[in-house]
Design a protein around this motif. Structure first.
Motif, PDB file in Angstrom:
ATOM      1  N   LYS A 112     -21.205  -3.014 -18.513  1.00 41.25           N
ATOM      2  CA  LYS A 112     -19.943  -2.763 -19.265  1.00 41.25           C
ATOM      3  C   LYS A 112     -19.347  -2.677 -18.107  1.00 41.25           C
ATOM      4  CE  LYS A 112     -16.303  -1.530 -22.888  1.00 41.25           C
ATOM      5  NZ  LYS A 112     -16.001  -1.063 -23.726  1.00 41.25           N
ATOM      6  N   THR A 113     -18.222  -2.853 -17.531  1.00 39.90           N
ATOM      7  CA  THR A 113     -17.276  -2.287 -16.356  1.00 39.90           C
ATOM      8  C   THR A 113     -15.600  -2.436 -17.243  1.00 39.90           C
ATOM      9  OG1 THR A 113     -19.125  -3.200 -15.063  1.00 39.90           O
ATOM     10  CG2 THR A 113     -16.274  -2.995 -14.216  1.00 39.90           C
ATOM     11  N   TYR A 114     -14.445  -1.654 -16.666  1.00 43.72           N
ATOM     12  CA  TYR A 114     -13.237  -1.339 -16.566  1.00 43.72           C
ATOM     13  C   TYR A 114     -13.212  -1.429 -14.745  1.00 43.72           C
ATOM     14  CZ  TYR A 114     -14.055   0.556 -21.447  1.00 43.72           C
ATOM     15  OH  TYR A 114     -13.933   1.111 -22.731  1.00 43.72           O
ATOM     16  N   ASP A 115     -12.066  -2.378 -15.010  1.00 46.43           N
ATOM     17  CA  ASP A 115     -11.736  -2.021 -13.127  1.00 46.43           C
ATOM     18  C   ASP A 115     -10.101  -1.269 -13.666  1.00 46.43           C
ATOM     19  OD1 ASP A 115     -13.846  -3.602 -11.764  1.00 46.43           O
ATOM     20  OD2 ASP A 115     -12.559  -5.097 -11.376  1.00 46.43           O
ATOM     21  N   VAL A 116      -9.885  -0.251 -12.560  1.00 48.49           N
ATOM     22  CA  VAL A 116      -8.585   0.105 -12.438  1.00 48.49           C
ATOM     23  C   VAL A 116      -7.439  -0.721 -11.513  1.00 48.49           C
ATOM     24  CG1 VAL A 116      -7.003   1.818 -12.082  1.00 48.49           C
ATOM     25  CG2 VAL A 116      -9.362   2.244 -13.893  1.00 48.49           C
ATOM     26  N   GLU A 117      -6.868  -1.098 -12.007  1.00 47.15           N
ATOM     27  CA  GLU A 117      -5.867  -2.242 -10.549  1.00 47.15           C
ATOM     28  C   GLU A 117      -4.372  -1.778 -10.071  1.00 47.15           C
ATOM     29  OE1 GLU A 117      -7.591  -6.431 -12.067  1.00 47.15           O
ATOM     30  OE2 GLU A 117      -5.447  -6.346 -12.810  1.00 47.15           O
ATOM     31  N   VAL A 118      -4.304  -1.712  -9.289  1.00 49.70           N
ATOM     32  CA  VAL A 118      -3.295  -0.808  -8.195  1.00 49.70           C
ATOM     33  C   VAL A 118      -2.077  -1.601  -8.364  1.00 49.70           C
ATOM     34  CG1 VAL A 118      -4.048  -0.452  -5.677  1.00 49.70           C
ATOM     35  CG2 VAL A 118      -2.370   1.280  -7.519  1.00 49.70           C
ATOM     36  N   TRP A 119      -0.909  -1.068  -8.665  1.00 47.92           N
ATOM     37  CA  TRP A 119       0.339  -2.490  -7.682  1.00 47.92           C
ATOM     38  C   TRP A 119       0.869  -2.440  -6.932  1.00 47.92           C
ATOM     39  CZ3 TRP A 119       3.044  -6.094  -9.829  1.00 47.92           C
ATOM     40  CH2 TRP A 119       4.380  -6.849  -9.937  1.00 47.92           C
ATOM     41  N   LEU A 120       0.793  -3.445  -6.286  1.00 49.82           N
ATOM     42  CA  LEU A 120       0.546  -3.700  -4.653  1.00 49.82           C
ATOM     43  C   LEU A 120       1.944  -4.483  -5.225  1.00 49.82           C
ATOM     44  CD1 LEU A 120      -2.497  -4.391  -3.248  1.00 49.82           C
ATOM     45  CD2 LEU A 120      -1.098  -2.306  -3.730  1.00 49.82           C
ATOM     46  N   PRO A 121       3.074  -3.715  -4.755  1.00 54.95           N
ATOM     47  CA  PRO A 121       4.774  -4.463  -4.191  1.00 54.95           C
ATOM     48  C   PRO A 121       4.458  -5.684  -3.341  1.00 54.95           C
ATOM     49  CG  PRO A 121       4.695  -2.439  -4.439  1.00 54.95           C
ATOM     50  CD  PRO A 121       3.359  -2.686  -4.196  1.00 54.95           C
ATOM     51  N   GLY A 122       4.052  -5.654  -2.401  1.00 62.43           N
ATOM     52  CA  GLY A 122       4.192  -6.714  -1.731  1.00 62.43           C
ATOM     53  C   GLY A 122       3.404  -7.722  -1.778  1.00 62.43           C
ATOM     54  N   GLN A 123       2.441  -7.376  -2.508  1.00 59.24           N
ATOM     55  CA  GLN A 123       2.074  -8.992  -3.132  1.00 59.24           C
ATOM     56  C   GLN A 123       1.935  -8.988  -4.846  1.00 59.24           C
ATOM     57  OE1 GLN A 123      -2.306  -9.172  -2.605  1.00 59.24           O
ATOM     58  NE2 GLN A 123      -2.647  -8.583  -0.904  1.00 59.24           N
ATOM     59  N   ASN A 124       3.421  -8.371  -5.044  1.00 56.84           N
ATOM     60  CA  ASN A 124       3.930  -9.009  -6.294  1.00 56.84           C
ATOM     61  C   ASN A 124       2.394  -8.242  -7.699  1.00 56.84           C
ATOM     62  OD1 ASN A 124       6.216  -8.905  -8.224  1.00 56.84           O
ATOM     63  ND2 ASN A 124       5.637 -10.922  -8.377  1.00 56.84           N
ATOM     64  N   ALA A 164      13.840  -4.195  -3.111  1.00 51.16           N
ATOM     65  CA  ALA A 164      14.575  -5.281  -2.294  1.00 51.16           C
ATOM     66  C   ALA A 164      13.502  -5.812  -1.244  1.00 51.16           C
ATOM     67  CB  ALA A 164      16.229  -5.269  -2.084  1.00 51.16           C
ATOM     68  N   ALA A 165      12.729  -6.929  -1.589  1.00 48.60           N
ATOM     69  CA  ALA A 165      12.556  -7.908  -0.433  1.00 48.60           C
ATOM     70  C   ALA A 165      10.848  -6.950  -0.394  1.00 48.60           C
ATOM     71  CB  ALA A 165      13.182  -8.283   1.171  1.00 48.60           C
ATOM     72  N   PRO A 166      10.489  -6.378  -0.710  1.00 52.41           N
ATOM     73  CA  PRO A 166       9.254  -5.885  -0.517  1.00 52.41           C
ATOM     74  C   PRO A 166       8.133  -6.279   0.846  1.00 52.41           C
ATOM     75  CG  PRO A 166       8.449  -6.213  -2.355  1.00 52.41           C
ATOM     76  CD  PRO A 166       9.473  -7.643  -2.725  1.00 52.41           C
ATOM     77  N   LYS A 167       7.674  -5.818   1.837  1.00 50.80           N
ATOM     78  CA  LYS A 167       7.003  -5.985   2.835  1.00 50.80           C
ATOM     79  C   LYS A 167       5.485  -5.629   2.346  1.00 50.80           C
ATOM     80  CE  LYS A 167      10.471  -5.390   6.294  1.00 50.80           C
ATOM     81  NZ  LYS A 167      10.708  -4.977   8.030  1.00 50.80           N
ATOM     82  N   GLN A 168       4.093  -6.439   2.954  1.00 50.72           N
ATOM     83  CA  GLN A 168       2.552  -5.959   2.743  1.00 50.72           C
ATOM     84  C   GLN A 168       3.070  -4.724   3.723  1.00 50.72           C
ATOM     85  OE1 GLN A 168       0.218  -9.033   1.175  1.00 50.72           O
ATOM     86  NE2 GLN A 168       1.535 -10.428   1.542  1.00 50.72           N
ATOM     87  N   HIS A 169       1.245  -4.096   3.468  1.00 48.13           N
ATOM     88  CA  HIS A 169       0.867  -3.155   4.096  1.00 48.13           C
ATOM     89  C   HIS A 169       0.443  -3.699   5.971  1.00 48.13           C
ATOM     90  CE1 HIS A 169      -2.878  -4.946   3.386  1.00 48.13           C
ATOM     91  NE2 HIS A 169      -3.093  -4.419   4.098  1.00 48.13           N
ATOM     92  N   TYR A 170       0.566  -4.697   5.916  1.00 47.58           N
ATOM     93  CA  TYR A 170       0.538  -4.896   6.708  1.00 47.58           C
ATOM     94  C   TYR A 170       1.050  -5.058   7.772  1.00 47.58           C
ATOM     95  CZ  TYR A 170       0.055  -9.668   5.316  1.00 47.58           C
ATOM     96  OH  TYR A 170       0.822 -10.823   4.704  1.00 47.58           O
ATOM     97  N   GLU A 171       2.302  -5.270   7.495  1.00 42.67           N
ATOM     98  CA  GLU A 171       3.599  -5.857   7.990  1.00 42.67           C
ATOM     99  C   GLU A 171       4.138  -4.304   8.554  1.00 42.67           C
ATOM    100  OE1 GLU A 171       5.542 -10.082   5.770  1.00 42.67           O
ATOM    101  OE2 GLU A 171       5.076  -8.436   4.448  1.00 42.67           O
ATOM    102  N   LEU A 172       4.438  -3.259   7.345  1.00 49.01           N
ATOM    103  CA  LEU A 172       4.554  -2.392   7.113  1.00 49.01           C
ATOM    104  C   LEU A 172       3.888  -1.549   8.390  1.00 49.01           C
ATOM    105  CD1 LEU A 172       5.245  -1.682   3.561  1.00 49.01           C
ATOM    106  CD2 LEU A 172       6.634  -1.386   4.980  1.00 49.01           C
ATOM    107  N   GLY A 173       3.076  -1.073   8.499  1.00 45.99           N
ATOM    108  CA  GLY A 173       1.501  -0.606   9.074  1.00 45.99           C
ATOM    109  C   GLY A 173       1.558  -0.869  10.942  1.00 45.99           C
ATOM    110  N   GLU A 174       2.122  -1.968  11.052  1.00 42.62           N
ATOM    111  CA  GLU A 174       2.499  -2.791  12.522  1.00 42.62           C
ATOM    112  C   GLU A 174       3.827  -2.498  12.584  1.00 42.62           C
ATOM    113  OE1 GLU A 174      -0.532  -6.438  12.659  1.00 42.62           O
ATOM    114  OE2 GLU A 174       1.216  -6.872  11.831  1.00 42.62           O
ATOM    115  N   ALA A 175       4.677  -2.578  11.921  1.00 38.87           N
ATOM    116  CA  ALA A 175       5.916  -2.115  12.255  1.00 38.87           C
ATOM    117  C   ALA A 175       6.527  -0.539  12.493  1.00 38.87           C
ATOM    118  CB  ALA A 175       7.390  -2.518  11.347  1.00 38.87           C
ATOM    119  N   LEU A 176       5.150   0.008  11.708  1.00 38.11           N
ATOM    120  CA  LEU A 176       5.247   1.662  12.405  1.00 38.11           C
ATOM    121  C   LEU A 176       4.554   1.560  14.053  1.00 38.11           C
ATOM    122  CD1 LEU A 176       4.584   2.992   8.958  1.00 38.11           C
ATOM    123  CD2 LEU A 176       6.676   3.275   9.956  1.00 38.11           C
TER     124      LEU A 176
END
Length: 421
Positions: free
Chosen positions: A329-341, A133-145
């Motif tokens: 030829k290139t494969y990109d692996v992309e990780v899910w970031l909830p803060g950026q959706n 619910a209402a995910p935060k981005q990493h910099y919001e989390l890191g600064e709050a910590l």
């Protein structure tokens, strides 16, 4: 670097490959310049042959008592002319090398066509994005910590730097150790501690120079590495290795230094795009008939890291308009970031074929054979440590602002289960 013979023998295929990358045809320019250089080389060979022939004629004339002065005069003129022709040959050679050095690798036949990232094709997905619910981005989390400090970094270094403290600094180190243990203990990679500064020849070999100098940091006569792909791949530069020993698999944890000259205005908040960041790199050195299988294997090695950490990802194949300079030829692996959706790239795994090997003069030879072959080189993140830290923060964020530590990392965090303020 490209094979001149291949361009001469099949210019249409060369231009077709460039066209798929959205570039103009260049075969005629390459062939015309090569023809001029070869003509001058032939001229030099003829001049040398004439000098050898004239030396014999002069000796014979003297023995027979004839006047050798006309031949001596001819040789004097030839002596003056040779340096001019040699300089012309050097100039044409440098011009041809410069032209070839700026032409990117040609895409494999099965690479999808497209003008930019919109043409990339998803290959597979793993994992289910967490419901937050209402995910935060990493910099919001890191600064709050209180464990991620951008202001302190800016005071001493400017933009695109970060200070990590306490639990986040330890988490970054834990991620790197975890990745190295998996790659060396399970995936068969040899850990290397390479130089962090290299000469321009090393960067030319892997394709960063001369085209991308503005993205590099220079220190005197050396450059800071933009990725450990550079020193790891150059372990075989100017070498002929035994085909039977291949593939070589190298991994390294190093800081990476990038000017990000072409990224103004992109990802200015947080740690996504930094001038300095840590990355675990994988490099493969393979025989030509091994590289495709090695490419698939290397991609799975990167994916495995994310699966062990429980991080959802997707793998895409880059289209012709989004590929890197040295890649075929290139494969990109992309990780899910909830803060950026959104999914964001965390590893880019490329098969460069013999493109880098030609620039580095790196070959292999089978036992009992006289003929050598250019090696095939591959590289990929295994994975980017900073972006992996971001993914852990955002995917494992808790309602109270703490960060749950993935089980796979807890042994590296002295058994801690979460990071709190």
């Amino acid at each position: 670097m490209h094979d001149l013979r291949a361009i001469r023998e099949n210019p249409e295929a060369f231009d077709r490959g460039l066209g798929r990358r959205g570039l103009a045809a260049l075969s005629s320019s390459v062939i015309e310049l090569d023809a001029r250089r070869r003509a001058v080389q032939t001229q030099l060979q003829e001049m040398q042959a004439r000098r050898n022939e004239a030396a014999k004629e002069i000796g014979l004339a003297k023995r027979e008592g004839r006047d050798a002065q006309p031949i001596l005069d001819e040789m004097a003129q030839l002596k003056e002319r040779v340096p001019e022709v040699e300089e012309e040959e050097r100039r044409l050679g440098a011009e041809l090398d410069g032209l070839l050095a700026g032409i990117p690798n040609l895409p494999d036949d099965d690479v999808p066509d497209g003008p930019d990232e919109s043409g990339n094709v998803e290959v597979r997905r793993w994992g289910t994005p967490p419901e937050i619910a209402a995910p935060k981005q990493h910099y919001e989390l890191g600064e709050a910590l209180g464990l991620m400090d951008f202001e302190a970094a800016a005071r001493m270094s400017g933009a695109r730097f970060t200070v990590l403290k306490g639990g986040l600094a330890r988490l970054e180190r834990a991620l790197a150790d975890f990745m190295l243990d998996i790659h060396t203990g399970e995936h068969g990679y040899t850990e290397i501690a390479p130089p962090l500064m290299v000469r321009d020849t090393a960067l030319f070999g892997t394709g960063q120079l001369p085209k991308f100098e503005e993205d590099l940091f220079k220190a005197g006569d050396h450059y800071l590495i933009p990725t450990s792909e550079v020193p790891l791949t150059n372990l075989v530069s100017d070498q002929i290795v035994a085909t039977e020993e291949l593939p070589y698999r190298y991994t390294a944890l190093t800081p990476c230094f990038r000017a990000e000259a072409g990224s103004a205005g992109r990802d200015t908040r947080g740690m996504i795009r930094q001038h300095q960041f840590w990355k675990v790199e994988m490099v493969g050195i393979a025989a030509p008939d091994q590289s495709e299988a090695e490419h698939q294997r290397m991609t799975r090695c990167a994916e495995t890291i994310l699966e062990r950490l429980g991080l959802p990802y997707r793998t895409i194949v880059l289209c012709t308009g989004d590929m890197g300079f040295s890649s075929r030829k290139t494969y990109d692996v992309e990780v899910w970031l909830p803060g950026q959706n959104a999914y964001r790239e965390i590893s880019s795994i490329s098969n460069c074929g013999d493109f880098q090997a030609r620039r580095m003069k790196a070959r292999c030879r089978a036992k009992g054979e006289k003929q050598t072959q250019f090696l095939h080189t591959l590289n990929g993140s295994g994975v980017a440590v900073g972006r992996c830290l971001i993914a852990v923060l955002e995917n494992y964020q808790q309602p109270d602002g703490s960060i749950l530590i993935p089980e796979a990392l807890r042994p590296y965090m002295r058994g801690a289960e979460r990071i709190t303020a």
